[in-house]
Design an enzyme around this catalytic site. Structure first.
Site, PDB file in Angstrom:
ATOM      1  N   ARG A 270      -3.695  -8.271   3.115  1.00 40.43           N
ATOM      2  CA  ARG A 270      -2.286  -8.668   2.917  1.00 40.43           C
ATOM      3  C   ARG A 270      -1.789  -9.257   4.234  1.00 40.43           C
ATOM      4  O   ARG A 270      -1.612  -8.543   5.203  1.00 40.43           O
ATOM      5  CB  ARG A 270      -1.485  -7.421   2.499  1.00 40.43           C
ATOM      6  CG  ARG A 270      -0.016  -7.518   2.715  1.00 40.43           C
ATOM      7  CD  ARG A 270       0.727  -6.416   2.035  1.00 40.43           C
ATOM      8  NE  ARG A 270       0.477  -5.072   2.547  1.00 40.43           N
ATOM      9  CZ  ARG A 270       0.869  -4.610   3.735  1.00 40.43           C
ATOM     10  NH1 ARG A 270       1.503  -5.385   4.584  1.00 40.43           N
ATOM     11  NH2 ARG A 270       0.626  -3.363   4.087  1.00 40.43           N
ATOM     12  N   HIS A 274       4.221  -5.400   3.724  1.00 45.41           N
ATOM     13  CA  HIS A 274       4.098  -4.764   2.404  1.00 45.41           C
ATOM     14  C   HIS A 274       5.138  -5.335   1.433  1.00 45.41           C
ATOM     15  O   HIS A 274       4.820  -5.767   0.335  1.00 45.41           O
ATOM     16  CB  HIS A 274       4.266  -3.249   2.539  1.00 45.41           C
ATOM     17  CG  HIS A 274       4.386  -2.538   1.233  1.00 45.41           C
ATOM     18  ND1 HIS A 274       3.321  -2.406   0.370  1.00 45.41           N
ATOM     19  CD2 HIS A 274       5.451  -1.951   0.619  1.00 45.41           C
ATOM     20  CE1 HIS A 274       3.732  -1.756  -0.726  1.00 45.41           C
ATOM     21  NE2 HIS A 274       5.005  -1.480  -0.593  1.00 45.41           N
ATOM     22  N   TYR A 283       2.323  -0.611  12.473  1.00 40.85           N
ATOM     23  CA  TYR A 283       1.053   0.038  12.120  1.00 40.85           C
ATOM     24  C   TYR A 283      -0.193  -0.849  12.195  1.00 40.85           C
ATOM     25  O   TYR A 283      -1.287  -0.367  11.917  1.00 40.85           O
ATOM     26  CB  TYR A 283       1.140   0.639  10.708  1.00 40.85           C
ATOM     27  CG  TYR A 283       1.526  -0.347   9.618  1.00 40.85           C
ATOM     28  CD1 TYR A 283       0.562  -1.128   8.993  1.00 40.85           C
ATOM     29  CD2 TYR A 283       2.850  -0.504   9.226  1.00 40.85           C
ATOM     30  CE1 TYR A 283       0.910  -2.038   7.999  1.00 40.85           C
ATOM     31  CE2 TYR A 283       3.208  -1.407   8.233  1.00 40.85           C
ATOM     32  CZ  TYR A 283       2.248  -2.169   7.623  1.00 40.85           C
ATOM     33  OH  TYR A 283       2.599  -3.065   6.662  1.00 40.85           O
TER      34      TYR A 283
END
Ligand SMILES: Cc1ncc(C[n+]2csc(CCOP(=O)(O)OP(=O)(O)O)c2C)c(N)n1
Ligand SMILES: [Mg+2]
Length: 374
Positions: A270, A274, A283
């Protein structure tokens, strides 16, 4: 023993475009080990290759526009498919018109590639309607947010089709995170036991929001789970559209023949956050994302098509113009659409509203009236 896979080849496909018809994937052996990636010939004509590219390029444009529209406040939230176009479009391309698709919030571009009108698709993300499109018209179930629930729905539909001798296939997507849900395990097992004509496509994009794959499971591959429920498993490069198409087509053909379900793991990434409400810098590193950007599925496919002489500048200009027109339509629709009546959300939950829903509706009604008077 490896599960052997053969993909048919036709004169119009591989013989005309030898370099383009090559696909490769790994099969899961019955005892639960991954085989090496085997080359397969995939039957795609020049027209089909162009269609695939067109859908991927349009998907990319639709995705970018949806992100922009979210930033402008026209959509409440959006889950980008940027970087996952090959996994989604390649999978959906393997379906026939009568087959069913069970997507999640992530599969906007797969749903778009299936033919759902993009402005209908936006209704969910703008918060203006429950689903936005007619599932029966497109044979696409509503995009689900509760993880892995749609996998069970797909199995149910496929089991019913099998009982009715209806030769259709249900394809369901879910993510690497959703693969840990009980519903995903139950769906895989149930489909195996009953030989349901289902294709499970796990898009392993490396993350479940901020949780990386290594914290999701100790297993080196999600495809290995197929062995645990006694069904064939395939692991494929999810950024190579020809390989995704070939692997999923193999699974779709197997299901339609009556040979039951397959679990396909498409390994991808990705590239965006998100959702538009997420911050990737919390992260993951830019270096990691850059490595995957170099494997961009749209650019990669375009390079192969150019090399094979399948696309020319005129075709690419046409696709670009179509992308701009689609993006403009999305914008116009969202900014010009008359505001709906929020009270409508209570109308189609049950045939008759429950007392609790009546209370909630009355509260909303009160608030809306007060806002009107201000
Ligand atoms: C049953 C359930 N639990 C938790 C959530 C919250 N949630 C939304 S998306 C997500 C991560 C899903 O990751 P993955 O399945 O890998 O899909 P991706 O978003 O990467 O496409 C979580 C935990 C949810 N929607 N449903
Ligand atoms: Mg994921």
């Amino acid at each position: 023993m490896n599960v052997s896979v053969e993909v048919s080849s036709a004169a119009s496909g591989p013989s005309s475009f030898p370099g383009l018809s090559k696909a490769a994937w790994q099969d899961v052996a019955a005892e639960g080990a991954l085989g090496t990636a085997n080359p397969h010939a995939v039957d795609l004509s020049a027209d089909q290759l162009r269609s695939l590219y067109r859908l991927m390029a349009l998907s990319r444009r639709v995705d970018r526009q949806a992100i922009n529209l979210t930033r402008q406040g026209a959509l409440g939230v959006f889950a980008s498919s940027h970087g996952q176009e090959a996994a989604q479009v390649g999978s959906v391309f393997a379906l026939e018109a009568d087959d069913w698709l069970f997507p999640t919030y992530r599969e906007t571009v797969g749903t778009f590639a299936r033919g759902v009108d993009v402005v209908e698709l936006l209704a969910l993300f703008s918060g203006s309607w429950h689903c936005g499109f007619d599932p029966y018209k497109y044979r696409v179930a509503p995009l689900t947010t509760p993880l892995a629930t749609q996998a069970l729905h797909a199995v149910g539909l496929a089991m019913a089709a099998k009982i009715k001798h209806d030769p259709i296939v249900a394809l369901t997507f879910f993510g690497d995170g959703a693969a840990s849900e009980g519903d995903a395990h139950e769906a895989l097992n149930m489909a195996g036991v009953y030989g349901a004509p289902v294709v499970f496509v796990v898009q392993n994009n490396g993350y479940a929001i901020s949780v990386p794959y290594r914290l999701q499971t100790r297993a080196s591959s999600i495809a290995l789970r197929a062995a645990g429920v006694g069904i064939p498993g395939i692991r494929v490069d999810g950024n190579d559209v020809i390989s995704v198409y070939g692997a999923v087509r193999t699974a779709v053909d197997r299901a339609r023949r009556g040979d039951g379900p397959t679990l396909v793991e498409a390994v991808t990434y990705r590239l965006e956050a998100h959702t538009t409400a997420d911050d990737t810098s919390r992260y993951r590193s830019d270096d990691e994302a850059s490595e995957w950007r170099a494997r961009d599925p749209v650019e990669r496919f375009l390079g192969v098509l150019r090399e094979g002489g399948v696309v020319d500048d005129a075709f690419l200009a046409e696709v670009e113009a179509e992308g701009e027109a689609t993006a403009a339509r999305m914008r116009d629709f969202l900014f010009d659409a008359p505001a709906g009546d929020p009270r409508e959300m209570f109308d189609h939950v049950y045939a008759a509203r429950t007392p609790q829903l009546e209370i909630e509706r009355a509260l909303l009604d009160q608030e809306l009236r007060a806002a009107d008077e201000r």
